[in-house]
Design an enzyme around this catalytic site. Structure first.
Site, mmCIF file in Angstrom:
data_model
loop_
_atom_site.group_PDB
_atom_site.id
_atom_site.type_symbol
_atom_site.label_atom_id
_atom_site.label_comp_id
_atom_site.label_asym_id
_atom_site.label_seq_id
_atom_site.Cartn_x
_atom_site.Cartn_y
_atom_site.Cartn_z
ATOM 1 N N GLY A 1 0.823 -1.216 0.000
ATOM 2 C CA GLY A 1 0.000 0.000 0.000
ATOM 3 C C GLY A 1 0.850 1.256 0.000
ATOM 4 O O GLY A 1 0.609 2.175 0.795
ATOM 5 N N ALA A 2 1.846 1.311 -0.907
ATOM 6 C CA ALA A 2 2.829 2.408 -0.893
ATOM 7 C C ALA A 2 2.234 3.754 -1.292
ATOM 8 O O ALA A 2 2.914 4.777 -1.214
ATOM 9 C CB ALA A 2 3.992 2.065 -1.825
ATOM 10 N N ARG B 151 -1.825 -0.867 -6.369
ATOM 11 C CA ARG B 151 -2.772 -1.716 -7.108
ATOM 12 C C ARG B 151 -2.452 -1.771 -8.592
ATOM 13 O O ARG B 151 -2.888 -2.684 -9.272
ATOM 14 C CB ARG B 151 -4.184 -1.155 -6.962
ATOM 15 C CG ARG B 151 -4.681 -1.234 -5.574
ATOM 16 C CD ARG B 151 -6.161 -0.993 -5.604
ATOM 17 N NE ARG B 151 -6.550 -0.086 -4.547
ATOM 18 C CZ ARG B 151 -7.760 -0.036 -4.064
ATOM 19 N NH1 ARG B 151 -8.691 -0.816 -4.555
ATOM 20 N NH2 ARG B 151 -8.051 0.796 -3.087
ATOM 21 N N ASP C 97 -2.560 -6.475 -6.040
ATOM 22 C CA ASP C 97 -3.851 -6.102 -5.451
ATOM 23 C C ASP C 97 -4.212 -7.114 -4.368
ATOM 24 O O ASP C 97 -3.975 -8.315 -4.540
ATOM 25 C CB ASP C 97 -4.918 -6.087 -6.561
ATOM 26 C CG ASP C 97 -6.203 -5.394 -6.102
ATOM 27 O OD1 ASP C 97 -6.829 -5.854 -5.123
ATOM 28 O OD2 ASP C 97 -6.560 -4.384 -6.721
ATOM 29 N N VAL D 43 -5.099 8.165 13.260
ATOM 30 C CA VAL D 43 -3.756 8.677 12.941
ATOM 31 C C VAL D 43 -3.831 10.117 12.413
ATOM 32 O O VAL D 43 -4.481 10.377 11.397
ATOM 33 C CB VAL D 43 -3.059 7.761 11.909
ATOM 34 C CG1 VAL D 43 -1.656 8.265 11.628
ATOM 35 C CG2 VAL D 43 -3.010 6.320 12.433
ATOM 36 N N ALA E 236 1.897 4.253 5.168
ATOM 37 C CA ALA E 236 2.942 3.503 4.457
ATOM 38 C C ALA E 236 4.042 4.445 3.979
ATOM 39 O O ALA E 236 5.230 4.122 4.070
ATOM 40 C CB ALA E 236 2.328 2.750 3.280
ATOM 41 N N SER F 93 -4.949 -1.900 3.147
ATOM 42 C CA SER F 93 -6.251 -2.395 3.592
ATOM 43 C C SER F 93 -7.259 -1.292 3.290
ATOM 44 O O SER F 93 -6.901 -0.111 3.371
ATOM 45 C CB SER F 93 -6.221 -2.662 5.109
ATOM 46 O OG SER F 93 -7.242 -3.543 5.496
ATOM 47 N N LYS G 84 -11.018 -5.170 10.216
ATOM 48 C CA LYS G 84 -9.706 -5.190 10.880
ATOM 49 C C LYS G 84 -9.630 -6.343 11.887
ATOM 50 O O LYS G 84 -8.588 -6.983 12.036
ATOM 51 C CB LYS G 84 -9.427 -3.852 11.587
ATOM 52 C CG LYS G 84 -9.329 -2.648 10.681
ATOM 53 C CD LYS G 84 -8.327 -2.791 9.542
ATOM 54 C CE LYS G 84 -6.885 -2.633 9.938
ATOM 55 N NZ LYS G 84 -5.974 -2.737 8.748
HETATM 56 P P1 NDP Z 1 -4.696 4.982 3.216
HETATM 57 O O1 NDP Z 1 -6.090 4.967 2.707
HETATM 58 O O2 NDP Z 1 -3.885 6.201 3.018
HETATM 59 O O3 NDP Z 1 -3.896 3.741 2.679
HETATM 60 C C1 NDP Z 1 -4.518 2.513 2.444
HETATM 61 C C2 NDP Z 1 -3.687 1.764 1.421
HETATM 62 O O4 NDP Z 1 -4.278 0.492 1.180
HETATM 63 C C3 NDP Z 1 -3.608 2.500 0.068
HETATM 64 O O5 NDP Z 1 -2.308 2.383 -0.431
HETATM 65 C C4 NDP Z 1 -4.594 1.728 -0.771
HETATM 66 O O6 NDP Z 1 -4.317 1.754 -2.158
HETATM 67 C C5 NDP Z 1 -4.353 0.318 -0.226
HETATM 68 N N1 NDP Z 1 -5.437 -0.578 -0.620
HETATM 69 C C6 NDP Z 1 -6.752 -0.491 -0.319
HETATM 70 N N2 NDP Z 1 -7.415 -1.499 -0.919
HETATM 71 C C7 NDP Z 1 -6.499 -2.204 -1.621
HETATM 72 C C8 NDP Z 1 -6.545 -3.351 -2.465
HETATM 73 N N3 NDP Z 1 -7.690 -3.990 -2.752
HETATM 74 N N4 NDP Z 1 -5.387 -3.824 -3.005
HETATM 75 C C9 NDP Z 1 -4.212 -3.193 -2.755
HETATM 76 N N5 NDP Z 1 -4.105 -2.101 -1.986
HETATM 77 C C10 NDP Z 1 -5.236 -1.620 -1.424
HETATM 78 O O7 NDP Z 1 -4.829 4.649 4.774
HETATM 79 P P2 NDP Z 1 -3.790 4.717 5.965
HETATM 80 O O8 NDP Z 1 -2.421 4.920 5.496
HETATM 81 O O9 NDP Z 1 -4.357 5.642 6.940
HETATM 82 O O10 NDP Z 1 -3.955 3.222 6.545
HETATM 83 C C11 NDP Z 1 -2.958 2.228 6.387
HETATM 84 C C12 NDP Z 1 -3.277 1.074 7.294
HETATM 85 O O11 NDP Z 1 -3.374 1.541 8.639
HETATM 86 C C13 NDP Z 1 -4.589 0.362 7.007
HETATM 87 O O12 NDP Z 1 -4.394 -1.013 7.230
HETATM 88 C C14 NDP Z 1 -5.536 0.938 8.036
HETATM 89 O O13 NDP Z 1 -6.595 0.063 8.337
HETATM 90 C C15 NDP Z 1 -4.593 1.099 9.214
HETATM 91 N N6 NDP Z 1 -5.023 2.062 10.202
HETATM 92 C C16 NDP Z 1 -5.223 3.376 9.849
HETATM 93 C C17 NDP Z 1 -5.626 4.284 10.793
HETATM 94 C C18 NDP Z 1 -5.837 5.717 10.449
HETATM 95 O O14 NDP Z 1 -6.368 6.466 11.298
HETATM 96 N N7 NDP Z 1 -5.428 6.179 9.290
HETATM 97 C C19 NDP Z 1 -5.880 3.879 12.193
HETATM 98 C C20 NDP Z 1 -5.591 2.496 12.453
HETATM 99 C C21 NDP Z 1 -5.192 1.626 11.486
HETATM 100 P P3 NDP Z 1 -4.981 2.877 -3.132
HETATM 101 O O15 NDP Z 1 -4.137 4.108 -2.942
HETATM 102 O O16 NDP Z 1 -4.854 2.296 -4.476
HETATM 103 O O17 NDP Z 1 -6.393 3.063 -2.669
#
Ligand code: NDP
Length: 350
Positions: free
Chosen positions: A9-10, A34, A68, A195, A15, A90, A165
């Site tokens: 999820g870069a 993705r 993906d 966050v 990330a 996620s 989750k």
């Molecule tokens: P973002 O929405 O910024 O990042 C989520 C990442 O997951 C994106 O890179 C997205 O890709 C990728 N993703 C989603 N669906 C898919 C898929 N089907 N296949 C591949 N990649 C996918 O969220 P955050 O950085 O905030 O969250 C990162 C993690 O931290 C997650 O697991 C989240 O549940 C967890 N988290 C976040 C919190 C918060 O407050 N932000 C709190 C607690 C946990 P794309 O850019 O293509 O959509």
């Protein structure tokens, strides 16, 4: 063994902070997205924030490959040659999905795909980003939650994201239990709260929505709920520490400071940014009004179960085992707002 780390999820908020800290620490990083062809785009976001040394190495030390969560394609190639994996990808919806399986399936099956590929490739340790959503939801909030607690996916007022989750993290631990005893792979789980902290570009993740809405005065007053929050730089630091701290193996870590009311966030924003033209609301939104707004506003609907609820989470383990000294509410709030202003995500009202 190489010192390459896979970060899934870069394109994501947390990330990218992990990747920054990894590159600054001298690791080679492979990210996943993705779609193909995202290396330059992500490198351009990271470059201004890196140390000079890491920036010079960016071209040879960083790439993004396609994978993906909903497909087997690409994961074996993604983990090949990696010593560690940070699994952050996620779905993080900003409003309740029509069908909760849209969120649950990628979260659970994606985690399993990553773990399966990692164990086959001989990865040493996977750090999985779970959430406090897997700890204190669908439950009475009557005690101090620790890493021994799990959200109840059949409990009252638990949403699709919290279910996703919880289910994904449980599936990950079950997968680890199913590994042959000779497998060397280890799992560590980080469970962040909401966050905040600085954005690296004008993209904001769901966790930026609240600060954005307050700065833009999208809401006339502040709903009565509290969150356990944490700065994104501390979440990234926790991932790096979880990756290399021997005692962390097989453990989950609550990653947040003590809970604060959303009105405290609003007050900080009003104090710091009022003079810059941001008319941040600080009054309390009556609960019945939020219920009415939620009839048409999907984001407000997401908050309904949290109205009037407080939550106490014990963060002593992450301080003790991973040495985390998290930043305070003022710092994470102001830095997020400043970055939103810097990147033009929000502008003062005229
Ligand atoms: P973002 O929405 O910024 O990042 C989520 C990442 O997951 C994106 O890179 C997205 O890709 C990728 N993703 C989603 N669906 C898919 C898929 N089907 N296949 C591949 N990649 C996918 O969220 P955050 O950085 O905030 O969250 C990162 C993690 O931290 C997650 O697991 C989240 O549940 C967890 N988290 C976040 C919190 C918060 O407050 N932000 C709190 C607690 C946990 P794309 O850019 O293509 O959509």
């Amino acid at each position: 063994m190489s010192e390459t780390v896979l970060v899934t999820g870069a394109t994501g908020f947390i990330a990218q902070h992990c990747i920054l800290q990894l590159l600054d620490a001298g690791y080679q990083v492979r990210g996943t997205a993705r779609s193909d062809g995202r290396t330059q785009e992500v490198a351009d976001i990271l470059a201004p924030h890196l140390s000079d040394q890491a920036r010079q190495r960016l071209r040879q030390d960083f790439e993004v490959v396609a994978a993906d969560l909903t497909s087997d394609l690409g994961w074996d190639a993604a983990v090949a040659g990696c010593r560690f994996v940070l699994h952050l990808a996620s779905p993080l919806p900003s409003s309740p999905p029509k069908d909760e399986q849209e969120v649950i399936i990628p979260a659970r099956d994606g985690a399993l795909r990553v773990l399966r590929a990692a164990s086959t490739a001989g990865v040493e340790r996977v750090v999985l980003t779970s959430s406090v959503a897997a700890i204190c939801f669908g439950r009475d909030r009557d005690h101090l939650f620790t890493e021994d607690d799990w959200s109840d996916i059949d409990g009252p007022n638990i949403g699709a994201y919290e279910r996703s989750k919880t289910i994904a993290e449980r599936a990950a631990w079950a997968f680890m239990d199913s590994l042959a005893p000779q497998s060397r792979m280890e799992l560590v789980v980080i469970n962040p709260g909401l966050v905040l902290g600085p954005l690296l570009s004008r993209e904001w993740s769901t966790s930026g929505e609240l600060v954005k809405k307050l700065l833009e005065r999208d809401v006339p007053a502040v709903p009565d709920f509290e969150f356990a929050m944490v700065d994104v730089r501390d979440v990234a630091a926790a991932h790096l520490a979880a990756m290399v701290t021997p005692e962390a193996s097989g453990q989950r870590f609550i990653c947040c400071i003590e809970s604060h009311a959303m009105r405290e966030v609003a007050q900080i924003l009003a104090d710091e940014f009022g003079a810059k033209g941001f008319k941040v609301p600080t009054g309390r939104l009556p609960n019945f009004l939020l219920r009415i707004v939620a009839i048409w506003d999907k984001q407000a609907r997401l908050l309904l179960p949290e109205i009037g609820q407080s939550v106490n989470l014990d963060n002593s383990k992450i301080r003790r085992v991973l040495g985390l000294a998290p930043r305070d509410l003022h710092e994470m709030t102001v830095s997020m707002a400043n970055s939103m202003i810097q990147y033009g995500v929000v502008t003062p009202r005229r």
